[in-house]
Design a protein around this motif. Structure first.
Motif, mmCIF file in Angstrom:
data_model
loop_
_atom_site.group_PDB
_atom_site.id
_atom_site.type_symbol
_atom_site.label_atom_id
_atom_site.label_comp_id
_atom_site.label_asym_id
_atom_site.label_seq_id
_atom_site.Cartn_x
_atom_site.Cartn_y
_atom_site.Cartn_z
ATOM 1 N N ALA A 1 0.830 -1.206 0.000
ATOM 2 C CA ALA A 1 0.000 0.000 0.000
ATOM 3 C C ALA A 1 0.865 1.256 0.000
ATOM 4 C CB ALA A 1 -0.930 -0.002 1.210
ATOM 5 N N LEU A 2 1.947 1.250 0.766
ATOM 6 C CA LEU A 2 2.828 2.415 0.805
ATOM 7 C C LEU A 2 3.519 2.621 -0.539
ATOM 8 C CD1 LEU A 2 4.473 2.109 4.341
ATOM 9 C CD2 LEU A 2 2.540 3.530 3.635
ATOM 10 N N ALA A 3 3.983 1.513 -1.126
ATOM 11 C CA ALA A 3 4.664 1.612 -2.422
ATOM 12 C C ALA A 3 3.707 2.043 -3.529
ATOM 13 C CB ALA A 3 5.304 0.274 -2.778
ATOM 14 N N ARG A 4 2.456 1.625 -3.431
ATOM 15 C CA ARG A 4 1.477 1.902 -4.488
ATOM 16 C C ARG A 4 0.788 3.255 -4.325
ATOM 17 N NH1 ARG A 4 -1.869 -1.922 -3.199
ATOM 18 N NH2 ARG A 4 -3.189 -0.511 -1.992
ATOM 19 N N ASP A 5 0.410 3.604 -3.103
ATOM 20 C CA ASP A 5 -0.454 4.763 -2.889
ATOM 21 C C ASP A 5 0.251 5.987 -2.307
ATOM 22 O OD1 ASP A 5 -2.536 3.132 -3.746
ATOM 23 O OD2 ASP A 5 -3.002 2.471 -1.707
ATOM 24 N N VAL A 6 1.342 5.772 -1.591
ATOM 25 C CA VAL A 6 2.005 6.890 -0.914
ATOM 26 C C VAL A 6 3.251 7.350 -1.652
ATOM 27 C CG1 VAL A 6 3.171 7.627 1.209
ATOM 28 C CG2 VAL A 6 1.097 6.223 1.326
ATOM 29 N N TRP A 7 4.093 6.402 -2.013
ATOM 30 C CA TRP A 7 5.378 6.773 -2.601
ATOM 31 C C TRP A 7 5.258 7.594 -3.878
ATOM 32 C CZ3 TRP A 7 9.896 7.777 -1.057
ATOM 33 C CH2 TRP A 7 10.956 7.904 -1.979
ATOM 34 N N PRO A 8 4.370 7.254 -4.823
ATOM 35 C CA PRO A 8 4.282 8.060 -6.050
ATOM 36 C C PRO A 8 3.951 9.530 -5.778
ATOM 37 C CG PRO A 8 3.179 5.961 -6.350
ATOM 38 C CD PRO A 8 3.494 6.067 -4.890
ATOM 39 N N VAL A 9 3.137 9.793 -4.764
ATOM 40 C CA VAL A 9 2.777 11.177 -4.428
ATOM 41 C C VAL A 9 3.997 11.933 -3.908
ATOM 42 C CG1 VAL A 9 1.345 12.632 -2.954
ATOM 43 C CG2 VAL A 9 0.405 10.514 -3.913
ATOM 44 N N VAL A 10 4.730 11.296 -2.994
ATOM 45 C CA VAL A 10 5.918 11.927 -2.417
ATOM 46 C C VAL A 10 6.993 12.113 -3.487
ATOM 47 C CG1 VAL A 10 7.759 11.676 -0.703
ATOM 48 C CG2 VAL A 10 5.411 10.980 -0.143
ATOM 49 N N ALA A 11 7.202 11.086 -4.311
ATOM 50 C CA ALA A 11 8.234 11.158 -5.347
ATOM 51 C C ALA A 11 7.931 12.254 -6.358
ATOM 52 C CB ALA A 11 8.362 9.808 -6.045
ATOM 53 N N ALA A 12 6.668 12.410 -6.716
ATOM 54 C CA ALA A 12 6.291 13.440 -7.689
ATOM 55 C C ALA A 12 6.592 14.836 -7.144
ATOM 56 C CB ALA A 12 4.808 13.315 -8.034
ATOM 57 N N GLU A 13 6.278 15.060 -5.880
ATOM 58 C CA GLU A 13 6.555 16.364 -5.278
ATOM 59 C C GLU A 13 8.059 16.594 -5.158
ATOM 60 O OE1 GLU A 13 6.287 20.068 -3.765
ATOM 61 O OE2 GLU A 13 4.681 18.875 -4.684
ATOM 62 N N ALA A 14 8.808 15.539 -4.836
ATOM 63 C CA ALA A 14 10.264 15.671 -4.728
ATOM 64 C C ALA A 14 10.875 16.054 -6.074
ATOM 65 C CB ALA A 14 10.871 14.361 -4.220
ATOM 66 N N GLN A 15 10.382 15.465 -7.148
ATOM 67 C CA GLN A 15 10.926 15.751 -8.466
ATOM 68 C C GLN A 15 10.665 17.197 -8.883
ATOM 69 O OE1 GLN A 15 9.179 12.605 -10.766
ATOM 70 N NE2 GLN A 15 10.810 11.160 -10.274
ATOM 71 N N VAL A 16 9.546 17.755 -8.447
ATOM 72 C CA VAL A 16 9.267 19.170 -8.708
ATOM 73 C C VAL A 16 10.353 20.041 -8.088
ATOM 74 C CG1 VAL A 16 7.683 21.060 -8.171
ATOM 75 C CG2 VAL A 16 6.780 18.865 -8.939
ATOM 76 N N ARG A 17 10.937 19.554 -6.999
ATOM 77 C CA ARG A 17 11.964 20.319 -6.289
ATOM 78 C C ARG A 17 13.378 19.930 -6.718
ATOM 79 N NH1 ARG A 17 9.310 20.805 -0.201
ATOM 80 N NH2 ARG A 17 7.145 20.629 -0.900
ATOM 81 N N GLY A 18 13.473 19.204 -7.811
ATOM 82 C CA GLY A 18 14.780 18.849 -8.335
ATOM 83 C C GLY A 18 15.421 17.665 -7.650
ATOM 84 N N VAL A 19 14.630 16.856 -6.944
ATOM 85 C CA VAL A 19 15.143 15.689 -6.228
ATOM 86 C C VAL A 19 14.553 14.428 -6.843
ATOM 87 C CG1 VAL A 19 15.364 14.556 -3.985
ATOM 88 C CG2 VAL A 19 15.224 17.049 -4.109
ATOM 89 N N THR A 20 15.401 13.448 -7.087
ATOM 90 C CA THR A 20 14.920 12.160 -7.601
ATOM 91 C C THR A 20 15.068 11.121 -6.497
ATOM 92 O OG1 THR A 20 15.610 12.734 -9.845
ATOM 93 C CG2 THR A 20 15.178 10.402 -9.395
ATOM 94 N N PRO A 21 14.004 10.874 -5.736
ATOM 95 C CA PRO A 21 14.100 9.961 -4.599
ATOM 96 C C PRO A 21 14.034 8.502 -5.034
ATOM 97 C CG PRO A 21 11.871 10.745 -4.780
ATOM 98 C CD PRO A 21 12.651 11.437 -5.871
ATOM 99 N N VAL A 22 14.541 7.635 -4.177
ATOM 100 C CA VAL A 22 14.518 6.196 -4.445
ATOM 101 C C VAL A 22 13.943 5.491 -3.226
ATOM 102 C CG1 VAL A 22 15.898 4.133 -4.891
ATOM 103 C CG2 VAL A 22 16.520 6.308 -5.964
ATOM 104 N N LEU A 23 12.959 4.647 -3.448
ATOM 105 C CA LEU A 23 12.397 3.831 -2.380
ATOM 106 C C LEU A 23 13.122 2.498 -2.363
ATOM 107 C CD1 LEU A 23 10.256 3.368 -0.173
ATOM 108 C CD2 LEU A 23 8.775 2.420 -1.970
ATOM 109 N N VAL A 24 13.764 2.185 -1.247
ATOM 110 C CA VAL A 24 14.480 0.913 -1.106
ATOM 111 C C VAL A 24 13.578 -0.038 -0.331
ATOM 112 C CG1 VAL A 24 16.561 -0.239 -0.283
ATOM 113 C CG2 VAL A 24 16.678 2.135 -1.071
ATOM 114 N N ASP A 25 12.986 -0.971 -1.049
ATOM 115 C CA ASP A 25 12.093 -1.970 -0.458
ATOM 116 C C ASP A 25 12.649 -3.336 -0.805
ATOM 117 O OD1 ASP A 25 10.108 -3.616 0.417
ATOM 118 O OD2 ASP A 25 8.491 -2.710 -0.759
ATOM 119 N N LEU A 26 13.433 -3.903 0.108
ATOM 120 C CA LEU A 26 14.092 -5.182 -0.175
ATOM 121 C C LEU A 26 13.174 -6.376 0.019
ATOM 122 C CD1 LEU A 26 17.619 -4.585 1.406
ATOM 123 C CD2 LEU A 26 16.873 -4.268 -0.961
#
Length: 222
Positions: free
Chosen positions: A16-41
């Motif tokens: 649920a976090l990878a599907r519903d939360v992370w894309p929202v956070v990543a999109a906002e980060a990219q607007v600020r010039g940051v390319t985040p990475v979610l490490v889910d092993l």
């Protein structure tokens, strides 16, 4: 951002976090010039993994490299105590000496000790449930003492994690400092190089190159 938890009991939460939360956070980060990475092993306690000592080393290296660790605690304590686990920890300690500070704890607790609990690099969310395992109960107490949040439902967990990650993003990369044009592109490349070198051997020459990127005037070759 490293996602830490036992796996078999928290599959729904991780997905649920990878599907519903992370894309929202990543999109906002990219607007600020940051390319985040979610490490889910997708760490799970299976017999195959129990025989793979290198998995612990890879896992903890990612924890130490990450800017933020998001921990989720349920009622399972995680892989620990077995002969194979102890052998794996001894091997890992040769590369990550910090693990010797926490004898006889699970891989999940190690992840959290090396980040949130002893380094304040992240947050921990606890499912509202009765826990019978003594070690897990102690870990949950420590997590609460460190500011962990109890959540009752999946939607509450998603909302809390999203709010925490957005708050961290605002702290690290304030919205009013968003760059544009050529300067923003330079910043993106610099942050990529900085993150890359975290996982590389930090030779003096590598450090010099990163310094040149930050300060073009520093062009002396070492």
């Amino acid at each position: 951002v490293f996602l830490s938890s036992t796996f078999s009991d928290l599959v729904e939460e991780r997905e649920a976090l990878a599907r519903d939360v992370w894309p929202v956070v990543a999109a906002e980060a990219q607007v600020r010039g940051v390319t985040p990475v979610l490490v889910d092993l997708r760490w799970g306690v299976t017999s195959a993994q129990a025989q793979a000592a290198d998995t612990i080393t890879v896992c903890l290296r990612e924890v130490l490299r990450s800017d933020v660790v998001v921990g989720i605690l349920g009622d399972r304590y995680g892989w620990s105590g077995t002969k194979e686990f102890k052998a794996a920890i001894r091997k890992t300690a040769k590369l990550i000496p910090q693990v010797t500070q926490y004898p006889d704890v699970s891989i999940t607790e190690l992840e959290l000790r090396l980040s949130v609990l002893d380094g304040s690099r992240g947050c921990i969310f606890l499912k509202d449930m009765e826990v019978k395992d003594e070690s897990q109960g102690k870990l949950r107490q420590d997590a609460l003492a460190a500011g962990g949040m109890v959540v009752k439902e999946l939607d509450e967990l998603k909302r809390a994690v999203r709010e925490q990650l957005m708050a961290t993003l605002n702290e690290m990369y304030p919205e009013d400092q968003v760059e544009d044009g050529e300067k923003r592109e330079d910043t993106v490349h610099l942050r990529f190089a900085d993150n890359y070198l975290r996982g590389a051997v930090r030779l003096p020459f590598h450090q010099h190159l990163l310094g040149v990127a930050r300060d073009p005037a520093a062009t002396r070759i070492m």
